[in-house]
Motif scaffolding. Structure first.
Motif, PDB file in Angstrom:
ATOM      1  N   LEU A   6       0.826  -1.201   0.000  1.00 51.46           N
ATOM      2  CA  LEU A   6       0.000   0.000   0.000  1.00 51.46           C
ATOM      3  C   LEU A   6       0.865   1.257   0.000  1.00 51.46           C
ATOM      4  N   LEU A   7       1.962   1.190   0.782  1.00 52.18           N
ATOM      5  CA  LEU A   7       2.816   2.362   0.929  1.00 52.18           C
ATOM      6  C   LEU A   7       3.478   2.748  -0.388  1.00 52.18           C
ATOM      7  N   ILE A   8       4.090   1.806  -1.060  1.00 53.00           N
ATOM      8  CA  ILE A   8       4.841   2.147  -2.280  1.00 53.00           C
ATOM      9  C   ILE A   8       3.909   2.471  -3.441  1.00 53.00           C
ATOM     10  N   ASN A   9       2.647   2.113  -3.303  1.00 53.64           N
ATOM     11  CA  ASN A   9       1.689   2.420  -4.368  1.00 53.64           C
ATOM     12  C   ASN A   9       0.881   3.684  -4.103  1.00 53.64           C
ATOM     13  N   LEU A  10       1.262   4.419  -3.062  1.00 55.21           N
ATOM     14  CA  LEU A  10       0.591   5.692  -2.828  1.00 55.21           C
ATOM     15  C   LEU A  10       0.714   6.590  -4.064  1.00 55.21           C
ATOM     16  N   PRO A  11      -0.359   7.298  -4.435  1.00 54.07           N
ATOM     17  CA  PRO A  11      -0.305   8.158  -5.635  1.00 54.07           C
ATOM     18  C   PRO A  11       0.390   9.483  -5.355  1.00 54.07           C
ATOM     19  N   VAL A  50      15.831   5.231   2.257  1.00 53.85           N
ATOM     20  CA  VAL A  50      15.284   4.005   2.837  1.00 53.85           C
ATOM     21  C   VAL A  50      14.345   3.323   1.844  1.00 53.85           C
ATOM     22  N   ASP A  51      13.468   4.093   1.234  1.00 54.20           N
ATOM     23  CA  ASP A  51      12.559   3.545   0.217  1.00 54.20           C
ATOM     24  C   ASP A  51      11.839   4.723  -0.461  1.00 54.20           C
ATOM     25  N   ALA A  52      11.030   4.415  -1.456  1.00 55.04           N
ATOM     26  CA  ALA A  52      10.308   5.456  -2.195  1.00 55.04           C
ATOM     27  C   ALA A  52       9.067   4.857  -2.826  1.00 55.04           C
ATOM     28  N   THR A  53       8.085   5.700  -3.093  1.00 57.96           N
ATOM     29  CA  THR A  53       6.888   5.223  -3.793  1.00 57.96           C
ATOM     30  C   THR A  53       7.197   5.027  -5.278  1.00 57.96           C
ATOM     31  N   THR A 111      11.538  10.568 -10.927  1.00 57.35           N
ATOM     32  CA  THR A 111      12.984  10.811 -10.910  1.00 57.35           C
ATOM     33  C   THR A 111      13.752   9.928 -11.881  1.00 57.35           C
ATOM     34  N   MET A 112      13.023   9.045 -12.586  1.00 52.63           N
ATOM     35  CA  MET A 112      13.647   8.159 -13.586  1.00 52.63           C
ATOM     36  C   MET A 112      14.708   7.250 -12.953  1.00 52.63           C
ATOM     37  N   LYS A 113      14.408   6.789 -11.733  1.00 55.18           N
ATOM     38  CA  LYS A 113      15.301   5.882 -11.012  1.00 55.18           C
ATOM     39  C   LYS A 113      14.597   4.563 -10.731  1.00 55.18           C
ATOM     40  N   THR A 114      15.399   3.529 -10.498  1.00 51.81           N
ATOM     41  CA  THR A 114      14.836   2.249 -10.039  1.00 51.81           C
ATOM     42  C   THR A 114      15.025   2.168  -8.524  1.00 51.81           C
ATOM     43  N   ARG A 115      14.261   1.299  -7.901  1.00 58.40           N
ATOM     44  CA  ARG A 115      14.379   1.139  -6.446  1.00 58.40           C
ATOM     45  C   ARG A 115      15.778   0.663  -6.080  1.00 58.40           C
ATOM     46  N   GLN A 173      21.430   4.600  -0.889  1.00 55.83           N
ATOM     47  CA  GLN A 173      22.321   5.608  -1.436  1.00 55.83           C
ATOM     48  C   GLN A 173      22.163   6.941  -0.691  1.00 55.83           C
ATOM     49  N   ASP A 174      23.240   7.720  -0.733  1.00 54.05           N
ATOM     50  CA  ASP A 174      23.161   9.062  -0.179  1.00 54.05           C
ATOM     51  C   ASP A 174      22.221   9.891  -1.050  1.00 54.05           C
ATOM     52  N   PHE A 175      21.230  10.469  -0.398  1.00 54.05           N
ATOM     53  CA  PHE A 175      20.156  11.140  -1.139  1.00 54.05           C
ATOM     54  C   PHE A 175      20.679  12.299  -1.989  1.00 54.05           C
ATOM     55  N   LEU A 176      21.510  13.159  -1.404  1.00 56.98           N
ATOM     56  CA  LEU A 176      21.936  14.360  -2.103  1.00 56.98           C
ATOM     57  C   LEU A 176      22.906  14.059  -3.237  1.00 56.98           C
ATOM     58  N   THR A 177      23.821  13.131  -3.028  1.00 52.77           N
ATOM     59  CA  THR A 177      24.770  12.818  -4.109  1.00 52.77           C
ATOM     60  C   THR A 177      24.092  12.049  -5.242  1.00 52.77           C
ATOM     61  N   THR A 178      22.966  11.397  -4.944  1.00 52.89           N
ATOM     62  CA  THR A 178      22.215  10.705  -5.996  1.00 52.89           C
ATOM     63  C   THR A 178      21.567  11.707  -6.938  1.00 52.89           C
ATOM     64  N   PHE A 179      21.253  12.874  -6.386  1.00 50.60           N
ATOM     65  CA  PHE A 179      20.641  13.934  -7.204  1.00 50.60           C
ATOM     66  C   PHE A 179      21.524  15.179  -7.130  1.00 50.60           C
ATOM     67  N   PRO A 180      22.641  15.193  -7.846  1.00 49.97           N
ATOM     68  CA  PRO A 180      23.573  16.324  -7.787  1.00 49.97           C
ATOM     69  C   PRO A 180      23.044  17.522  -8.577  1.00 49.97           C
ATOM     70  N   ASP A 181      23.708  18.662  -8.379  1.00 47.05           N
ATOM     71  CA  ASP A 181      23.383  19.837  -9.175  1.00 47.05           C
ATOM     72  C   ASP A 181      23.752  19.613 -10.633  1.00 47.05           C
ATOM     73  N   ASN A 182      22.949  20.202 -11.512  1.00 45.05           N
ATOM     74  CA  ASN A 182      23.253  20.169 -12.938  1.00 45.05           C
ATOM     75  C   ASN A 182      24.441  21.096 -13.190  1.00 45.05           C
ATOM     76  N   PRO A 183      25.605  20.561 -13.570  1.00 47.76           N
ATOM     77  CA  PRO A 183      26.803  21.410 -13.676  1.00 47.76           C
ATOM     78  C   PRO A 183      26.707  22.477 -14.767  1.00 47.76           C
ATOM     79  N   SER A 184      25.843  22.278 -15.754  1.00 46.98           N
ATOM     80  CA  SER A 184      25.781  23.221 -16.876  1.00 46.98           C
ATOM     81  C   SER A 184      24.714  24.295 -16.693  1.00 46.98           C
TER      82      SER A 184
END
Length: 411
Positions: A6-11, A24-27, A34-38, A44-55
């Motif tokens: 139920l949790l991961i299927n929340l809209p 820890v997890d994501a819906t 975010t175009m990511k797989t579980r 993973q470290d949350f912030l380094t997984t989504f770094p700033d766009n360098p350009s």
């Protein structure tokens, strides 16, 4: 009950973080956004997984997100993030790089029975489409305002009740007023007191009947001087024929009006001198002929173009003087003067014929093959195009009136 399913299927776009900002997890909605797989996210470290766009410097907002999360850790209170740009890395299968995104976020703490922080819930809303749509709308608004301010006429709009909603910069420059007149609806103070009652009457009639408004009136400039303007306003309607707004323009016809007034005075004098001729051939015919002669001898060049092809029907001596020994009557402007068409004036004639809006050109350079020998001559001209209407208010032609600026200077 399978609570995890139920949790991961929340809209909702939700990711669950540990106090050290590990995922820890994501819906499923979050993974999709975010175009990511579980497997790519969990642990993973949350912030380094989504770094700033360098350009893209505008997307360098990782520290803003980090500071919000740090506030939740320090205070154990919910923290909100307003709309900000945060581009998302694209998978290599989709070409790599970053995709422009805009988000709103809520960071909410989850504590145990002792008040210790166990998790942080980030609930985000992808508002990219809203931001891009707003940006596009603002761009269109800026284009509209630029075009309105670039036009030489005084342009204005009103709502469907007739209350002014916009004046272009030319209006403010001419009248010496400022946008405060929109709030106070005090634009009437720029209209000549003798003309204002007629303006109010005609505007009211147009509003009640949904018909076009047109009249000549006097408008005061920033120096307190009144000049004559031809003002025209037409309604803009929706698909159900309801009036949404009114769009109007005012063209300075002061000089033209004075010229016509002088012609009328000369005409009156000629009528008095030719009373016997008028009695013989009828007053109406005589007036027509006198007016015709006045136009033919007027100290400005003048011609009448008929129909959408702009064929020469009538021209005075001053106009013929521009093209000595050339017979233009019956020909279209494009046929007789191809060099004029190449300079874009036939397109201007088409627009005047189609829209009914007057065109005024002051001291512009025009290249003419005056003698029809292929030799072009540059002249400085001031002229106007004004539509001619029949008794049913249908455009039937265009009147051209102007003078050779170079000739005036030399004289």
């Amino acid at each position: 009950m399978d609570s995890y399913k139920l949790l991961i299927n929340l809209p909702d776009t939700i990711v669950f973080l540990s106090p050290n900002l590990k995922v820890v997890d994501a819906t499923d909605e979050y993974l999709k956004a975010t175009m990511k797989t579980r497997e790519e996210l969990i642990g993973q470290d949350f912030l380094t997984t989504f770094p700033d766009n360098p350009s893209e410097l505008l997307s360098h907002n990782m520290m803003i997100v980090r500071d919000s999360l740090m506030r939740v850790i320090a205070t154990k209170d919910t923290d909100l993030l307003a709309t900000l740009r945060y581009d998302i890395p694209k998978p290599e299968s989709q070409g790599g790089g970053f995709e422009e995104r805009y988000w709103e976020a809520v960071h909410k703490p989850v504590v145990d029975e002792n008040g210790n922080l166990k998790y942080i819930i980030q609930r985000t809303s992808d508002v990219t489409q809203n931001v891009l749509a707003k940006r596009a709308a603002e761009l269109e608004e800026n284009k509209y305002r630029f075009m309105m301010n670039a036009l030489p006429q005084l342009i204005y709009t009103t709502d469907n009740t007739g209350r002014a909603t916009f004046f272009n910069q030319k209006w403010y420059d001419y009248t010496g007023t400022n946008p405060d007149i929109l709030a106070t609806n005090s634009w009437q103070s720029s209209i000549h007191p003798e003309d204002l009652p007629k303006v109010i009457e005609k505007v009211g009639h147009s509003l009640r009947n949904g018909t076009e408004f047109q009249m000549e009136l006097r408008v005061r400039n920033g120096k307190g001087i009144y000049r004559w303007f031809l003002t025209r306003s037409i309604p803009m309607r929706d698909e159900n024929n309801n009036i949404l707004m009114w769009v109007g323009s005012s063209v300075d016809v002061h000089n033209t009006r004075e010229m016509v007034f002088e012609l009328e005075q000369s005409h009156e004098q000629m009528v008095e001198l030719s009373e016997q001729v008028q009695q013989a051939y009828g007053k109406a015919e005589a007036e027509r002929k006198v007016l015709h002669n006045l136009i033919m001898k007027a100290p400005v060049f003048f011609c009448v173009l008929r129909g959408p092809e702009h064929r020469y029907e009538l021209m005075n001596e001053r106009y013929q003087k521009l093209f000595p020994n050339r017979n233009l009557i019956g020909q279209s402007v494009a046929e007789a003067l191809p060099e004029v068409a190449e300079q874009g004036f036939v397109k201007v004639l088409d627009e005047v014929y189609e829209t009914g809006r007057e065109f005024v050109a002051e001291k512009i350079k025009v290249t003419l093959d005056r003698y029809g020998n292929g030799k072009l001559e540059e002249m400085t001209l001031t002229f106007m195009y004004q539509t001619i209407y029949d008794e049913n208010s249908k455009v039937t032609g265009i009147m051209v009136c102007g003078f050779d600026v170079g000739e005036q200077i030399s004289s």
